[in-house]
Design an enzyme around this catalytic site. Structure first.
Site, PDB file in Angstrom:
ATOM      1  N   SER A   3     -18.098  69.786  74.531  1.00 62.18           N
ATOM      2  CA  SER A   3     -17.620  68.400  74.543  1.00 62.18           C
ATOM      3  C   SER A   3     -18.779  67.468  74.866  1.00 62.18           C
ATOM      4  CB  SER A   3     -16.549  68.228  75.621  1.00 62.18           C
ATOM      5  OG  SER A   3     -16.184  66.860  75.740  1.00 62.18           O
ATOM      6  N   TYR A  59     -13.487  69.531  84.263  1.00 62.78           N
ATOM      7  CA  TYR A  59     -13.527  69.782  82.810  1.00 62.78           C
ATOM      8  C   TYR A  59     -14.941  69.554  82.289  1.00 62.78           C
ATOM      9  CZ  TYR A  59     -12.938  69.054  77.769  1.00 62.78           C
ATOM     10  OH  TYR A  59     -13.074  69.131  76.393  1.00 62.78           O
TER      11      TYR A  59
END
Ligand code: NAD
Length: 246
Positions: A144, A157
């Site tokens: 990401s 995350y």
């Protein structure tokens, strides 16, 4: 199975009954790869997709180490070879970054287990087969932009994806030339995971040079190119419509 069939490469795409994983599975199958579709739940959707793509479907909870190992072993049992591993399955939910108490140690463990340790277990188990791939094995980790920039749905995350980006580089250095290892790091992608993230959608529409979030097929196109690029290894490729420029 005919000899011609046996020569087609095999890819395991984790979390491939929805979103980015499904688009990657469809794209790789269209390119002639035999695809192992995987999910934790949604067995009916997985079986239907595998039948449509002429591949196989396997179910496993990647948060459970034995199931992650078993997934690779079952894929090898089904096809006898594994050339590509796409570590796509992942979890994410919003936790405000400034609210430290809201990101509990249990949240950290869960996110690291699925987003970081499961890909490690899959890479480890798949490595002997990837090394035997005639064209050289390829691992693509879906990470990401949150693992590159100080952003993302939560601190744990983002940290899990930053760690997987670094694991990508470390493994590329350790496993070449037999196995190439790269990461594709998307910004916002229109998938079930992000359907309620109104603020992020607005940000991409207003600020990103591409003025929209990515479609899952945009990510799949890049993953297919990374797999096809036989000299590319150790790269973390951002795919955020240029938002990082702003
Ligand atoms: P999604 O929710 O559609 O897909 C996630 C997949 O992971 C699902 O198939 C789910 O079943 C699977 N999964 C989750 N936990 C699992 C477990 N314990 N065991 C097995 N499978 C499990 O979401 P998506 O947006 O397509 O996400 C795919 C990947 O892309 C994830 O790693 C995510 O972090 C990453 N990503 C997504 C975006 C985005 O904006 N959508 C942006 C950057 C990165």
């Amino acid at each position: 199975m005919s000899n011609e069939e046996r020569e087609r490469p095999v890819a395991l795409v984790t979390g491939s009954t929805s979103g980015i994983g499904e688009a990657v599975a469809r794209r790789l199958a269209a390119d002639g790869t035999r695809v192992v579709v995987h999910s934790r739940r949604s067995a009916a959707a997985g079986q239907a997709l595998a039948a449509e793509l002429g591949g196989a479907y396997l179910q496993a909870d990647l948060g459970v180490e034995e199931e992650a190992r078993g997934l690779v072993e079952a894929a090898l049992g089904r096809f006898g070879r594994l050339d590509v591993l796409v570590n796509n399955a992942g979890i994410s939910w919003p936790i405000p970054h400034a609210d430290l108490a809201a990101a509990t140690p249990a949240d950290w463990r869960h996110l690291l287990e699925v987003n970081l340790i499961a890909p490690w277990v899959l890479c480890t188990t798949a490595l002997p087969a990837l090394r035997r791939s005639p064209g050289g094995g390829s691992i693509v980790n879906i990470t990401s932009h949150a693992g590159v920039r100080p952003k993302g749905s939560s601190v744990p995350y983002a940290a899990s994806k930053a760690a997987l980006n670094h694991v990508t580089r470390l493994l590329a250095a350790a496993l070449g030339p037999d196995v190439r290892v790269n990461a594709v790091a998307p910004g916002l992608v229109d998938t079930p995971m992000t359907k309620d993230w109104a603020e992020a959608h607005e940000l991409w529409r207003d600020r990103a040079p591409m003025h929209r979030p990515a479609r899952p097929s945009d990510v799949a196109d890049l993953v297919a190119s990374v797999i096809a690029s036989g000299y590319l290894t150790g790269e973390v490729i951002m795919l955020d419509g240029g938002l990082n420029l702003t």
